[in-house]
Motif scaffolding. Sequence first.
Motif, PDB file in Angstrom:
ATOM      1  N   GLN A 163      -4.366  -9.932  -1.298  1.00  0.00           N
ATOM      2  CA  GLN A 163      -3.155  -9.290  -0.638  1.00  0.00           C
ATOM      3  C   GLN A 163      -3.397  -7.777  -0.028  1.00  0.00           C
ATOM      4  OE1 GLN A 163      -0.324  -9.239  -4.039  1.00  0.00           O
ATOM      5  NE2 GLN A 163       0.913 -11.260  -3.345  1.00  0.00           N
ATOM      6  N   ILE A 164      -4.258  -7.260  -0.790  1.00  0.00           N
ATOM      7  CA  ILE A 164      -4.448  -5.628  -0.402  1.00  0.00           C
ATOM      8  C   ILE A 164      -5.476  -5.791   0.651  1.00  0.00           C
ATOM      9  CG2 ILE A 164      -5.879  -3.554  -1.113  1.00  0.00           C
ATOM     10  CD1 ILE A 164      -5.221  -4.271  -3.967  1.00  0.00           C
ATOM     11  N   LYS A 165      -6.433  -6.863   0.820  1.00  0.00           N
ATOM     12  CA  LYS A 165      -7.182  -7.046   1.815  1.00  0.00           C
ATOM     13  C   LYS A 165      -6.260  -7.424   3.226  1.00  0.00           C
ATOM     14  CE  LYS A 165     -11.823  -9.196   3.005  1.00  0.00           C
ATOM     15  NZ  LYS A 165     -12.801  -9.854   2.212  1.00  0.00           N
ATOM     16  N   ALA A 166      -5.524  -8.367   3.246  1.00  0.00           N
ATOM     17  CA  ALA A 166      -4.702  -8.777   4.335  1.00  0.00           C
ATOM     18  C   ALA A 166      -3.736  -7.404   4.564  1.00  0.00           C
ATOM     19  CB  ALA A 166      -3.913 -10.092   3.789  1.00  0.00           C
ATOM     20  N   LYS A 225      -5.375   1.614  -8.280  1.00  0.00           N
ATOM     21  CA  LYS A 225      -6.382   2.132  -7.182  1.00  0.00           C
ATOM     22  C   LYS A 225      -7.117   1.259  -6.727  1.00  0.00           C
ATOM     23  CE  LYS A 225      -7.927   6.272  -8.546  1.00  0.00           C
ATOM     24  NZ  LYS A 225      -9.155   7.024  -9.143  1.00  0.00           N
ATOM     25  N   ALA A 226      -7.217   0.937  -5.046  1.00  0.00           N
ATOM     26  CA  ALA A 226      -7.971   0.181  -4.570  1.00  0.00           C
ATOM     27  C   ALA A 226      -9.101   0.639  -3.617  1.00  0.00           C
ATOM     28  CB  ALA A 226      -7.015  -0.859  -3.548  1.00  0.00           C
ATOM     29  N   TYR A 227     -10.223   0.268  -4.055  1.00  0.00           N
ATOM     30  CA  TYR A 227     -11.433   0.876  -3.159  1.00  0.00           C
ATOM     31  C   TYR A 227     -11.796  -0.038  -2.111  1.00  0.00           C
ATOM     32  CZ  TYR A 227     -12.269   4.365  -7.057  1.00  0.00           C
ATOM     33  OH  TYR A 227     -12.164   5.267  -7.722  1.00  0.00           O
ATOM     34  N   ILE A 272      -3.775   3.921  -2.847  1.00  0.00           N
ATOM     35  CA  ILE A 272      -2.859   3.687  -4.283  1.00  0.00           C
ATOM     36  C   ILE A 272      -2.009   2.566  -3.855  1.00  0.00           C
ATOM     37  CG2 ILE A 272      -1.190   4.398  -5.951  1.00  0.00           C
ATOM     38  CD1 ILE A 272      -3.873   5.775  -6.466  1.00  0.00           C
ATOM     39  N   VAL A 273      -2.111   1.340  -4.714  1.00  0.00           N
ATOM     40  CA  VAL A 273      -1.433   0.261  -4.210  1.00  0.00           C
ATOM     41  C   VAL A 273      -0.322  -0.069  -5.277  1.00  0.00           C
ATOM     42  CG1 VAL A 273      -3.242  -0.650  -2.771  1.00  0.00           C
ATOM     43  CG2 VAL A 273      -3.205  -1.233  -5.043  1.00  0.00           C
ATOM     44  N   ILE A 304       0.863  -1.249   0.238  1.00  0.00           N
ATOM     45  CA  ILE A 304       0.181  -0.126  -0.076  1.00  0.00           C
ATOM     46  C   ILE A 304       0.780   1.060   0.089  1.00  0.00           C
ATOM     47  CG2 ILE A 304      -1.673   1.329   1.440  1.00  0.00           C
ATOM     48  CD1 ILE A 304      -2.707  -1.300   2.363  1.00  0.00           C
ATOM     49  N   LYS A 305       0.766   1.992  -1.092  1.00  0.00           N
ATOM     50  CA  LYS A 305       1.562   3.001  -1.106  1.00  0.00           C
ATOM     51  C   LYS A 305       1.068   4.505  -0.355  1.00  0.00           C
ATOM     52  CE  LYS A 305       3.334   1.831  -5.772  1.00  0.00           C
ATOM     53  NZ  LYS A 305       3.343   2.255  -7.059  1.00  0.00           N
TER      54      LYS A 305
END
Length: 142
Positions: free
Chosen positions: A94-97, A121-123, A85-86, A63-64
């Motif tokens: 991976q983003i959720k964890a 981009k991650a919502y 922004i990832v 995660i940036k």
Amino acid sequence: MAADKAKAVAKTLRKSGISKKGTRIHTKTHFYRPKTLALPRNPKYATSITPKKQPVNNRYALIKYPLTTESSMKLIEDSNTLVFIVDIRANKRQIKAAIKDLYSIEADKVNTLITPRGLKKAYVRLSKEHDALDVANRVGVI
């Protein structure tokens, strides 16, 4: 028709015994290519010059930064969603964890898109027990 004609020709050839020495008489209508020796590949140099991309294992690099635009603020207030922004190679699991590990919050679902600028981009939709406004204050978005 053609098969009957071929069979008739094959029958006459078998009876007559006329053939050139060393050549085979084809008695079928189809020709099957003989199996030849298939050697294993022995390349002189690698086909790809660039090294293979390594997956992102570091949650801090995954995660940036959180996005602080007007539309992301509206999402925080209205639909309990944070926008980050990832890394381009990160997947939704991976983003959720990483969100759970870094911010100690539970995410219901993660939607991703790649922007025209080449950023991912991650919502992140938060669960009912977490309020996006409180988390945004804690993270430093607001």
